[in-house]
Design an enzyme around this catalytic site. Structure first.
Site, PDB file in Angstrom:
ATOM      1  N   GLU A  53       0.820  -1.202   0.000  1.00 37.62           N
ATOM      2  CA  GLU A  53       0.000   0.000   0.000  1.00 37.62           C
ATOM      3  C   GLU A  53       0.861   1.261   0.000  1.00 37.62           C
ATOM      4  O   GLU A  53       2.002   1.257   0.455  1.00 37.62           O
ATOM      5  CB  GLU A  53      -0.907   0.006   1.215  1.00 37.62           C
ATOM      6  CG  GLU A  53      -0.149  -0.052   2.514  1.00 37.62           C
ATOM      7  CD  GLU A  53      -1.042  -0.379   3.693  1.00 37.62           C
ATOM      8  OE1 GLU A  53      -2.102  -0.986   3.495  1.00 37.62           O
ATOM      9  OE2 GLU A  53      -0.654  -0.019   4.796  1.00 37.62           O
ATOM     10  N   CYS A  57       3.446   8.211   0.999  1.00 40.61           N
ATOM     11  CA  CYS A  57       4.080   7.249   1.899  1.00 40.61           C
ATOM     12  C   CYS A  57       4.226   5.931   1.130  1.00 40.61           C
ATOM     13  O   CYS A  57       3.241   5.373   0.654  1.00 40.61           O
ATOM     14  CB  CYS A  57       3.189   7.099   3.125  1.00 40.61           C
ATOM     15  SG  CYS A  57       3.846   5.967   4.311  1.00 40.61           S
ATOM     16  N   CYS A 111       7.001  -7.448   6.963  1.00 40.87           N
ATOM     17  CA  CYS A 111       8.201  -6.898   7.593  1.00 40.87           C
ATOM     18  C   CYS A 111       8.695  -7.876   8.652  1.00 40.87           C
ATOM     19  O   CYS A 111       7.897  -8.493   9.353  1.00 40.87           O
ATOM     20  CB  CYS A 111       7.880  -5.554   8.247  1.00 40.87           C
ATOM     21  SG  CYS A 111       9.335  -4.766   8.971  1.00 40.87           S
ATOM     22  N   CYS A 141       7.740  -5.065  15.172  1.00 40.64           N
ATOM     23  CA  CYS A 141       7.402  -4.045  16.171  1.00 40.64           C
ATOM     24  C   CYS A 141       6.013  -4.360  16.723  1.00 40.64           C
ATOM     25  O   CYS A 141       5.080  -4.629  15.950  1.00 40.64           O
ATOM     26  CB  CYS A 141       7.442  -2.650  15.554  1.00 40.64           C
ATOM     27  SG  CYS A 141       9.040  -2.250  14.819  1.00 40.64           S
ATOM     28  N   CYS A 184       2.638  -2.691  15.424  1.00 46.21           N
ATOM     29  CA  CYS A 184       2.436  -2.548  13.973  1.00 46.21           C
ATOM     30  C   CYS A 184       1.757  -3.774  13.380  1.00 46.21           C
ATOM     31  O   CYS A 184       2.189  -4.901  13.607  1.00 46.21           O
ATOM     32  CB  CYS A 184       3.796  -2.317  13.320  1.00 46.21           C
ATOM     33  SG  CYS A 184       3.751  -2.391  11.531  1.00 46.21           S
ATOM     34  N   GLY A 190       7.135  -2.297   5.686  1.00 47.28           N
ATOM     35  CA  GLY A 190       8.502  -2.784   5.569  1.00 47.28           C
ATOM     36  C   GLY A 190       9.530  -1.878   6.192  1.00 47.28           C
ATOM     37  O   GLY A 190       9.264  -0.705   6.498  1.00 47.28           O
ATOM     38  N   GLU A 191      10.710  -2.430   6.406  1.00 49.82           N
ATOM     39  CA  GLU A 191      11.864  -1.680   6.903  1.00 49.82           C
ATOM     40  C   GLU A 191      12.748  -1.396   5.681  1.00 49.82           C
ATOM     41  O   GLU A 191      13.401  -2.301   5.140  1.00 49.82           O
ATOM     42  CB  GLU A 191      12.598  -2.531   7.957  1.00 49.82           C
ATOM     43  CG  GLU A 191      14.018  -2.116   8.266  1.00 49.82           C
ATOM     44  CD  GLU A 191      14.174  -0.663   8.698  1.00 49.82           C
ATOM     45  OE1 GLU A 191      13.539  -0.251   9.678  1.00 49.82           O
ATOM     46  OE2 GLU A 191      14.956   0.065   8.039  1.00 49.82           O
ATOM     47  N   SER A 249      12.572   6.241   6.566  1.00 50.37           N
ATOM     48  CA  SER A 249      12.352   6.011   7.991  1.00 50.37           C
ATOM     49  C   SER A 249      12.830   4.611   8.361  1.00 50.37           C
ATOM     50  O   SER A 249      12.525   3.642   7.665  1.00 50.37           O
ATOM     51  CB  SER A 249      10.857   6.141   8.290  1.00 50.37           C
ATOM     52  OG  SER A 249      10.603   5.763   9.620  1.00 50.37           O
ATOM     53  N   SER A 302      12.816   5.803  13.867  1.00 48.63           N
ATOM     54  CA  SER A 302      11.612   5.488  14.638  1.00 48.63           C
ATOM     55  C   SER A 302      12.076   5.026  16.023  1.00 48.63           C
ATOM     56  O   SER A 302      12.464   3.877  16.205  1.00 48.63           O
ATOM     57  CB  SER A 302      10.857   4.379  13.890  1.00 48.63           C
ATOM     58  OG  SER A 302       9.675   4.082  14.547  1.00 48.63           O
ATOM     59  N   LEU A 303      12.067   5.933  16.990  1.00 51.76           N
ATOM     60  CA  LEU A 303      12.722   5.656  18.286  1.00 51.76           C
ATOM     61  C   LEU A 303      11.731   5.056  19.293  1.00 51.76           C
ATOM     62  O   LEU A 303      11.940   3.981  19.822  1.00 51.76           O
ATOM     63  CB  LEU A 303      13.325   6.956  18.819  1.00 51.76           C
ATOM     64  CG  LEU A 303      14.395   6.778  19.881  1.00 51.76           C
ATOM     65  CD1 LEU A 303      15.632   6.105  19.313  1.00 51.76           C
ATOM     66  CD2 LEU A 303      14.776   8.116  20.510  1.00 51.76           C
ATOM     67  N   ASN A 304      10.730   5.800  19.639  1.00 52.64           N
ATOM     68  CA  ASN A 304       9.552   5.308  20.388  1.00 52.64           C
ATOM     69  C   ASN A 304       9.779   4.892  21.841  1.00 52.64           C
ATOM     70  O   ASN A 304       8.811   4.636  22.554  1.00 52.64           O
ATOM     71  CB  ASN A 304       8.874   4.135  19.659  1.00 52.64           C
ATOM     72  CG  ASN A 304       8.558   4.484  18.230  1.00 52.64           C
ATOM     73  OD1 ASN A 304       8.243   5.628  17.934  1.00 52.64           O
ATOM     74  ND2 ASN A 304       8.666   3.536  17.325  1.00 52.64           N
ATOM     75  N   ASN A 349      -2.393   5.543  16.716  1.00 59.82           N
ATOM     76  CA  ASN A 349      -3.685   5.447  16.047  1.00 59.82           C
ATOM     77  C   ASN A 349      -4.194   4.009  16.242  1.00 59.82           C
ATOM     78  O   ASN A 349      -3.793   3.130  15.490  1.00 59.82           O
ATOM     79  CB  ASN A 349      -3.452   5.770  14.563  1.00 59.82           C
ATOM     80  CG  ASN A 349      -4.716   5.839  13.761  1.00 59.82           C
ATOM     81  OD1 ASN A 349      -5.801   6.009  14.322  1.00 59.82           O
ATOM     82  ND2 ASN A 349      -4.590   5.701  12.456  1.00 59.82           N
ATOM     83  N   CYS A 404       0.636   2.810   8.870  1.00 60.64           N
ATOM     84  CA  CYS A 404       1.496   1.745   8.369  1.00 60.64           C
ATOM     85  C   CYS A 404       0.878   0.346   8.316  1.00 60.64           C
ATOM     86  O   CYS A 404       0.531  -0.242   9.320  1.00 60.64           O
ATOM     87  CB  CYS A 404       2.716   1.764   9.284  1.00 60.64           C
ATOM     88  SG  CYS A 404       3.785   0.382   9.223  1.00 60.64           S
TER      89      CYS A 404
END
Ligand code: SF4
Length: 346
Positions: free
Chosen positions: A91, A104, A111, A115, A118, A160-161, A193, A215-217, A291, A334
């Site tokens: 997508e 995007c 992936c 995570c 996700c 994906g990464e 990213s 992407s730290l989080n 989200n 994502c």
């Protein structure tokens, strides 16, 4: 089956043309038709002889990604679900902004990073995208737009990464940013990213001039490993050290993304620790309230917690923006549309 002309790099196209006894400038002519003029097929390449167009049509297909589904949100965000040759789906999300649009883009089917927050990560990695499938998302999206030139910004934040598919990503970036025969995106308007694949992060900095977003989080190793298993391999100290060594183009900053999860990583103490970790870096921070999707185990923080978190960062002199998800009514975050489609197919 014939090869897809869009799967050729400028180099391999040049080699094929040389084998046919064609002059070197033919490559640029063909590439311009494909990537600048967005031609529908070989027939439209009118500065090539009819015989040569016939030869191209005999030797190559003119590959297109099939649009499986388009969903438009109330805020104008459009989500495209593309079907690939082998029936897999990826997508892309087109986000309208005041003066431009941002797309995007996905880099893998599924992936491997897993995570916890996700939906894409849940199904594991299916396969890497070829560079032509990465560029194809941008190409098909521009074809759908009334004003293709309005799409000026790209973010590799879809499925994906990207840095786990480095070679194809780099070829795609070359095609997307080339200003002679490519799609003419300015490097400073392209952002990759990453969840933090340290070796390829530095390689990206050395080999391209695109922006990078980390992407730290989380700000504590144990908690970050729970949230993002990649942290086990490349813990915070190693990741931040790579960020310190990242060869930033002049005047640029690294972007850090921090998804805020209610009662997980959204306290003022987390914000203070984040400021401390990023203090030695040229950094800006995007705060992204989570989200939630059906079945997700995380919640979105309330507005007061979001504001309090941001206030700490601003007080520590960081540029910090709260980015509210666009297209929430079509689940534009994502990996989520593919997740739903795959679910309904399975
Ligand atoms: Fe992969 Fe990104 Fe999802 Fe993590 S957030 S599992 S890196 S797609």
């Amino acid at each position: 089956m014939l090869p897809d002309i869009k799967s050729l790099t400028p180099k391999t196209l040049g080699q094929w043309l040389a084998e046919q006894g064609q002059p070197a400038y033919r490559a640029e002519q063909i590439l311009k038709w494909i990537y600048v003029r967005l031609a529908d097929g070989f027939d439209q390449m009118t500065d090539l002889s009819k015989a040569f167009r016939g030869l191209l049509a005999c030797r190559f297909t003119y590959g297109r990604l099939k649009i499986g589904q388009v969903r438009t949100a109330a805020d104008g965000t459009r989500k495209f679900l593309f079907e690939l040759q082998d029936g897999q789906h990826v997508e892309s999300v087109l986000i309208p902004e005041r003066n431009h649009d941002t797309l995007c883009v996905s880099s893998q089917v599924g992936c491997a990073q897993g995570c916890r927050f996700c939906l894409t990560g849940r199904g594991g990695l299916v396969r890497n995208l070829a560079f032509s499938e990465i560029v194809g998302q941008v190409w098909e999206t521009r074809k759908q737009m009334d004003d293709p030139a309005h799409l000026t910004n790209l973010v590799f934040m879809g499925m994906g990464e990207p840095l786990a598919n480095y070679t194809q990503l780099k070829s795609a970036i070359e095609m997307l940013t080339n200003s002679d025969w490519g799609m003419k995106f300015a490097s400073r308007r392209v952002t990759v990213s990453t969840a933090g694949l340290v070796p390829n992060l530095l390689r990206l900095g050395q080999e391209t001039r695109v922006n990078v977003a980390i992407s730290l989080n989380e700000v504590h190793d144990e908690a970050r490993t729970r949230l993002m298993p990649i942290n086990r391999k490349y813990p915070l100290a190693q990741l931040l050290d790579a960020c310190r060594r990242y060869p930033l183009p002049k005047g640029r900053k690294l972007t850090f993304e921090y998804i805020l999860f209610k009662d997980v990583n959204d306290s003022p103490a987390h914000a203070r620790r984040l400021a401390q970790l990023l203090a030695p870096l040229k950094a800006k921070i995007n705060l992204i309230p989570f989200n939630p999707y059906p079945g997700s185990r995380f919640q979105r923080p309330d507005e007061a917690s979001i504001q309090a978190f941001q206030a700490v960062l601003i007080q520590k002199h960081f540029t910090s923006v709260v980015r509210y998800s666009k297209g929430e009514d079509i689940m534009a975050a994502c990996g989520q549309l593919r997740g739903m489609v795959v679910k309904s197919i399975e």
